[in-house]
Motif scaffolding. Structure first.
Motif, PDB file in Angstrom:
ATOM      1  N   SER A 131       0.824  -1.209   0.000  1.00 53.73           N
ATOM      2  CA  SER A 131       0.000   0.000   0.000  1.00 53.73           C
ATOM      3  C   SER A 131       0.860   1.262   0.000  1.00 53.73           C
ATOM      4  N   ASN A 132       2.140   1.088  -0.268  1.00 53.39           N
ATOM      5  CA  ASN A 132       3.038   2.245  -0.309  1.00 53.39           C
ATOM      6  C   ASN A 132       3.613   2.400  -1.718  1.00 53.39           C
ATOM      7  N   ASP A 133       3.239   3.476  -2.372  1.00 55.53           N
ATOM      8  CA  ASP A 133       3.660   3.694  -3.764  1.00 55.53           C
ATOM      9  C   ASP A 133       5.162   3.826  -3.913  1.00 55.53           C
ATOM     10  N   ASN A 134       5.808   4.185  -2.833  1.00 55.43           N
ATOM     11  CA  ASN A 134       7.238   4.430  -2.951  1.00 55.43           C
ATOM     12  C   ASN A 134       8.086   3.159  -2.860  1.00 55.43           C
ATOM     13  N   VAL A 135       7.458   2.041  -2.587  1.00 54.23           N
ATOM     14  CA  VAL A 135       8.194   0.773  -2.568  1.00 54.23           C
ATOM     15  C   VAL A 135       8.218   0.214  -3.979  1.00 54.23           C
ATOM     16  N   LYS A 136       9.401   0.217  -4.592  1.00 50.74           N
ATOM     17  CA  LYS A 136       9.505  -0.274  -5.973  1.00 50.74           C
ATOM     18  C   LYS A 136       9.465  -1.794  -5.984  1.00 50.74           C
ATOM     19  N   ARG A 137      10.278  -2.406  -5.128  1.00 52.46           N
ATOM     20  CA  ARG A 137      10.283  -3.873  -5.022  1.00 52.46           C
ATOM     21  C   ARG A 137      10.891  -4.249  -3.687  1.00 52.46           C
ATOM     22  N   PHE A 138      10.646  -5.449  -3.269  1.00 54.60           N
ATOM     23  CA  PHE A 138      11.279  -5.925  -2.033  1.00 54.60           C
ATOM     24  C   PHE A 138      11.514  -7.412  -2.118  1.00 54.60           C
ATOM     25  N   LYS A 139      12.428  -7.880  -1.314  1.00 55.49           N
ATOM     26  CA  LYS A 139      12.752  -9.298  -1.295  1.00 55.49           C
ATOM     27  C   LYS A 139      12.724  -9.807   0.134  1.00 55.49           C
ATOM     28  N   THR A 140      12.381 -11.064   0.294  1.00 57.57           N
ATOM     29  CA  THR A 140      12.198 -11.634   1.628  1.00 57.57           C
ATOM     30  C   THR A 140      13.147 -12.799   1.867  1.00 57.57           C
ATOM     31  N   LEU A 141      13.775 -12.787   3.004  1.00 56.83           N
ATOM     32  CA  LEU A 141      14.606 -13.917   3.431  1.00 56.83           C
ATOM     33  C   LEU A 141      14.072 -14.390   4.776  1.00 56.83           C
ATOM     34  N   VAL A 142      13.822 -15.673   4.892  1.00 56.33           N
ATOM     35  CA  VAL A 142      13.276 -16.211   6.130  1.00 56.33           C
ATOM     36  C   VAL A 142      14.383 -16.883   6.922  1.00 56.33           C
ATOM     37  N   SER A 143      14.535 -16.465   8.167  1.00 58.39           N
ATOM     38  CA  SER A 143      15.610 -17.029   8.974  1.00 58.39           C
ATOM     39  C   SER A 143      15.248 -18.425   9.457  1.00 58.39           C
ATOM     40  N   MET A 144      16.148 -19.361   9.186  1.00 60.01           N
ATOM     41  CA  MET A 144      15.936 -20.719   9.677  1.00 60.01           C
ATOM     42  C   MET A 144      16.710 -20.932  10.963  1.00 60.01           C
ATOM     43  N   ASN A 145      17.653 -20.047  11.205  1.00 60.82           N
ATOM     44  CA  ASN A 145      18.537 -20.233  12.348  1.00 60.82           C
ATOM     45  C   ASN A 145      19.166 -18.891  12.698  1.00 60.82           C
ATOM     46  N   ARG A 146      18.849 -18.417  13.901  1.00 58.22           N
ATOM     47  CA  ARG A 146      19.499 -17.205  14.358  1.00 58.22           C
ATOM     48  C   ARG A 146      20.831 -17.612  14.965  1.00 58.22           C
ATOM     49  N   VAL A 147      21.833 -17.662  14.123  1.00 52.42           N
ATOM     50  CA  VAL A 147      23.143 -18.184  14.531  1.00 52.42           C
ATOM     51  C   VAL A 147      23.760 -17.332  15.629  1.00 52.42           C
ATOM     52  N   LYS A 148      23.647 -16.045  15.470  1.00 56.18           N
ATOM     53  CA  LYS A 148      24.222 -15.123  16.456  1.00 56.18           C
ATOM     54  C   LYS A 148      23.354 -13.882  16.488  1.00 56.18           C
ATOM     55  N   VAL A 149      22.968 -13.475  17.677  1.00 58.25           N
ATOM     56  CA  VAL A 149      22.100 -12.311  17.793  1.00 58.25           C
ATOM     57  C   VAL A 149      22.606 -11.426  18.915  1.00 58.25           C
ATOM     58  N   GLY A 150      22.708 -10.162  18.645  1.00 54.67           N
ATOM     59  CA  GLY A 150      23.134  -9.237  19.680  1.00 54.67           C
ATOM     60  C   GLY A 150      23.359  -7.880  19.078  1.00 54.67           C
ATOM     61  N   LEU A 151      23.729  -6.945  19.926  1.00 55.50           N
ATOM     62  CA  LEU A 151      24.052  -5.607  19.432  1.00 55.50           C
ATOM     63  C   LEU A 151      25.394  -5.180  19.995  1.00 55.50           C
ATOM     64  N   GLN A 152      26.175  -6.167  20.378  1.00 57.40           N
ATOM     65  CA  GLN A 152      27.444  -5.863  21.027  1.00 57.40           C
ATOM     66  C   GLN A 152      28.398  -5.143  20.090  1.00 57.40           C
ATOM     67  N   VAL A 153      28.932  -4.068  20.596  1.00 58.36           N
ATOM     68  CA  VAL A 153      29.996  -3.369  19.894  1.00 58.36           C
ATOM     69  C   VAL A 153      31.303  -3.963  20.394  1.00 58.36           C
ATOM     70  N   PRO A 154      32.191  -4.343  19.473  1.00 56.41           N
ATOM     71  CA  PRO A 154      33.383  -5.113  19.849  1.00 56.41           C
ATOM     72  C   PRO A 154      34.483  -4.273  20.478  1.00 56.41           C
ATOM     73  N   VAL A 155      34.109  -3.400  21.402  1.00 64.96           N
ATOM     74  CA  VAL A 155      35.129  -2.602  22.066  1.00 64.96           C
ATOM     75  C   VAL A 155      36.117  -3.517  22.776  1.00 64.96           C
ATOM     76  N   ALA A 156      37.374  -3.186  22.652  1.00 63.80           N
ATOM     77  CA  ALA A 156      38.403  -3.993  23.302  1.00 63.80           C
ATOM     78  C   ALA A 156      39.496  -3.077  23.826  1.00 63.80           C
ATOM     79  N   ALA A 157      40.012  -3.398  24.983  1.00 64.56           N
ATOM     80  CA  ALA A 157      41.080  -2.593  25.570  1.00 64.56           C
ATOM     81  C   ALA A 157      42.264  -2.568  24.618  1.00 64.56           C
ATOM     82  N   SER A 158      42.914  -1.399  24.544  1.00 66.28           N
ATOM     83  CA  SER A 158      43.964  -1.250  23.545  1.00 66.28           C
ATOM     84  C   SER A 158      45.257  -1.978  23.918  1.00 66.28           C
ATOM     85  N   ASP A 159      45.437  -2.235  25.200  1.00 65.67           N
ATOM     86  CA  ASP A 159      46.580  -3.080  25.556  1.00 65.67           C
ATOM     87  C   ASP A 159      46.140  -4.037  26.653  1.00 65.67           C
TER      88      ASP A 159
END
Lengths: 156, 156
Positions: B127-155
DNA sequence: TCTGAAAATGGACCTTT
DNA sequence: AAAGGTCCATTTTCAGA
């Protein structure tokens, strides 16, 4: 099973995990002790997977979010498992989904700069015979970020 | 600016936000009061965006994760803003990235079943005219989920 | 960094359905 | 039994010296 109290609690703590149990108690209309028991139980059962702090990546030197789709050569279980493992172990990969459709994997990276991403690309993709092809999308704007499950009370 | 103490603290609380400040203190080798001050400061500055509970979607009736890519017709700012807003407001959309590359948006949905997703698809895309096309991928396995930023101490 | 007050957590125990 | 409520001890947070 989860009742409406649990559902409401999950909604609250997904929004702010620091809300105290007594505050939660007044919000859902239970005693603090009951809230404590329910949270504890849901954590034990794995309904609550874990508590975490969400860090703003751009404030800690990781301003770049990159999304990759990957197609593999072989979908043999053991070969896939090795790939999955390598993604899990890569700290710059925040999320990895194994998917059905045009692609086999979707990865979300959090990196310092494009050079870091290109380096990872070499390590993870180019040196892996099972990667047939991959595509890269660079995020210009993280419009919405979270892992919230849209649990909602069934009545109220 | 962030020093190594902050970086280590961020690493710890991304893994487990319930670790007590005194425990954090021993782990990073600071006094509990110093840990308190630093956490408080980083929260005020937005380095720590928020604290949240991560809920296991499959345990609360949301077993399906779906990923969509979208291409738009027009990239006019105001038209895009309306789209972004509609994605932000949709509770089943966990994440939305505005990207450069073959597609314009990447969306991650958490839904109860395919019917729910199809319904959303109608509301948000067809119902949105501005969507030209879209594609769908269905997850069969959430292998890794998170929002962790990989901050690491410099030494160390 | 130390000390202490205020708040939060979580167990014991009793009551309700 | 299963779950809620009250009370209380312990732990945690966090401000001031």
């Amino acid at each position: 099973m989860l009742d409406n109290f649990d559902i409401k609690l999950l909604g609250e703590i997904q929004q702010d995990a620091q809300t105290s149990q007594s505050e939660l108690a007044t919000r859902v209309n239970l005693s603090p002790a009951a809230v404590n028991r329910r949270l504890r139980k849901m954590a034990a059962e794995g309904v609550i997977d874990r508590y975490t702090a969400i860090v703003a990546p751009e404030k800690v030197g990781y301003p770049l979010t990159v999304i990759c789709t990957i197609e593999v050569e072989s979908e043999q279980i053991d070969v896939l498992d090795v790939m999955k493992r390598s993604f899990e172990l890569c700290p710059q990969i925040q999320q990895c989904y194994y998917v059905a459709g045009e692609w086999d994997f979707v990865l979300i990276f959090s990196v310092r700069h494009m050079d870091e991403f290109n380096l990872l690309t070499r390590k993870l993709f180019f040196s892996n015979d099972n990667v047939k092809r991959f595509k890269t999308l660079v995020s210009m704007n993280r419009v919405k970020v979270g892992l919230q499950v849209p649990v909602a009370a069934s009545d109220e």
